[in-house]
Design a protein around this motif. Sequence first.
Motif, short mmCIF file in Angstrom:
data_model
loop_
_atom_site.label_atom_id
_atom_site.label_comp_id
_atom_site.label_asym_id
_atom_site.label_seq_id
_atom_site.Cartn_x
_atom_site.Cartn_y
_atom_site.Cartn_z
N SER A 191 0.81 -1.23 0.00
CA SER A 191 0.00 0.00 0.00
C SER A 191 0.84 1.27 0.00
O SER A 191 0.42 2.29 0.55
CB SER A 191 -0.94 0.00 1.21
OG SER A 191 -1.85 -1.06 1.14
N ASN A 192 2.00 1.21 -0.62
CA ASN A 192 2.86 2.39 -0.72
C ASN A 192 3.33 2.59 -2.15
O ASN A 192 3.56 1.63 -2.87
CB ASN A 192 4.08 2.26 0.20
CG ASN A 192 3.69 2.22 1.67
OD1 ASN A 192 3.63 1.15 2.26
ND2 ASN A 192 3.40 3.37 2.24
N GLY A 193 3.46 3.84 -2.55
CA GLY A 193 3.98 4.16 -3.87
C GLY A 193 2.93 4.20 -4.96
O GLY A 193 3.27 4.21 -6.15
N TYR A 194 1.65 4.27 -4.59
CA TYR A 194 0.60 4.16 -5.60
C TYR A 194 0.40 5.43 -6.43
O TYR A 194 -0.16 5.36 -7.53
CB TYR A 194 -0.72 3.69 -4.98
CG TYR A 194 -0.78 2.17 -4.96
CD1 TYR A 194 -1.36 1.47 -6.01
CD2 TYR A 194 -0.19 1.46 -3.93
CE1 TYR A 194 -1.38 0.08 -6.02
CE2 TYR A 194 -0.21 0.07 -3.93
CZ TYR A 194 -0.80 -0.61 -4.98
OH TYR A 194 -0.81 -1.98 -4.99
N SER A 195 0.85 6.56 -5.98
CA SER A 195 0.83 7.74 -6.84
C SER A 195 1.77 7.52 -8.02
O SER A 195 1.47 7.87 -9.16
CB SER A 195 1.21 9.00 -6.06
OG SER A 195 0.24 9.30 -5.09
N PHE A 196 2.92 6.87 -7.73
CA PHE A 196 3.86 6.53 -8.79
C PHE A 196 3.30 5.41 -9.66
O PHE A 196 3.38 5.47 -10.89
CB PHE A 196 5.19 6.09 -8.17
CG PHE A 196 6.26 5.80 -9.18
CD1 PHE A 196 7.08 6.80 -9.66
CD2 PHE A 196 6.46 4.51 -9.66
CE1 PHE A 196 8.07 6.53 -10.59
CE2 PHE A 196 7.44 4.22 -10.60
CZ PHE A 196 8.25 5.25 -11.06
N VAL A 197 2.71 4.41 -9.04
CA VAL A 197 2.12 3.29 -9.79
C VAL A 197 1.09 3.81 -10.78
O VAL A 197 1.08 3.41 -11.96
CB VAL A 197 1.47 2.27 -8.83
CG1 VAL A 197 0.62 1.26 -9.61
CG2 VAL A 197 2.54 1.54 -8.02
N ARG A 198 0.21 4.69 -10.33
CA ARG A 198 -0.85 5.20 -11.21
C ARG A 198 -0.26 6.02 -12.36
O ARG A 198 -0.76 5.99 -13.48
CB ARG A 198 -1.85 6.02 -10.41
CG ARG A 198 -2.66 5.17 -9.43
CD ARG A 198 -3.75 5.95 -8.71
NE ARG A 198 -3.23 7.07 -7.97
CZ ARG A 198 -3.44 8.34 -8.28
NH1 ARG A 198 -4.16 8.67 -9.34
NH2 ARG A 198 -2.94 9.31 -7.54
N LYS A 199 0.84 6.72 -12.08
CA LYS A 199 1.51 7.48 -13.14
C LYS A 199 2.13 6.54 -14.17
O LYS A 199 2.05 6.80 -15.39
CB LYS A 199 2.60 8.36 -12.52
CG LYS A 199 3.28 9.30 -13.50
CD LYS A 199 2.29 10.34 -14.04
CE LYS A 199 2.99 11.33 -14.97
NZ LYS A 199 2.03 12.30 -15.55
#
Length: 347
Positions: A191-199
Amino acid sequence: MTGKNGLTYADAGVDIDAGNALVERIKPAAKRTVRPGTMSGLGGFGALFDLKAAGYSDPVLVAATDGVGTKLRIAIDTGNVDTIGIDLVAMCVNDLVCQGAEPLFFLDYFATGKLDLDQATRIINGIAAGCEASGCALIGGETAEMPGMYHGGDFDLAGFAVGAMERGTALPAGVGEGDVLLGLASDGVHSNGYSFVRKVVELSGLGWDADCPFGEGSLGAALLAPTRLYVKQTLAAVRAGGVHALAHITGGGITENPPRVIPEGLACEIDLSSWALPPVFRWLAKTAGMSEPELLKTFNCGIGMMLVVKADRAEALAALLRDAGESVVTMGRVVPGEGVIYKGRLL
């Protein structure tokens, strides 16, 4: 007292009856999480818990709070909300065990623009499932219907966990040169890094319903794989003796989290070739042109929890954890230095 227009709270967008109906719907799920020490069910102004009944004689309380970040965006956009509650619980209780504490009870905060009973029930059933799997009682929470604050089907989640340990048993403790680092496998991005994942997904041009390029099923479903719960396994290892510290690999990845439990003057020497980089991280790195150092300080890279253990207990503790269902790797050792010292390359 009369009004000309007969405006009600429901007309303003808040349905009290729906909120009451939700409490009734989730009571069976909450009941499944009851454990020694639980004193009251849902519906009161506060929740009670009896530490003595939970088996503690001289307890120290430990508290943790967290959310699941922008992973919620994927859950909302895909409508797949059944496991996001497990993430919420895991992000809190996995932190508690790093202090040496047993999670005792959990409270959730669920906020939305308009309460959808079916959706909310699925979300909170997921929270209850996470609590049940970690031996933690779901004893209360708050559902906030807030029109004008959240739009469409948007919602937000926060979790609050309280645990306990006997005085004098807090971790980290006793970390020294030569200690062995054991890594427990993650179940994906957690549950970490999902702003990057979505990008990265945006850059790839793929939709959430596209075939997953690194596994089976859809891309959205793969990226919603819930955070692994390490509670019962790691507590069993702690109670077996020889565990000096635990580090939950969350925001900051492998680079930033292990140093939080290592004394000044010592470092974690980690052999990156000691485990295989899971396909999801390989795809993210390749699609984004991500460097290895950036990958290591952004994601868990396949290791969700790290244990620092006494060298002569490493083999026995690794066997105990494997028997409990964990995939265990010997990542390295504690050495003189500072921070994390990497050897080898991610495979």
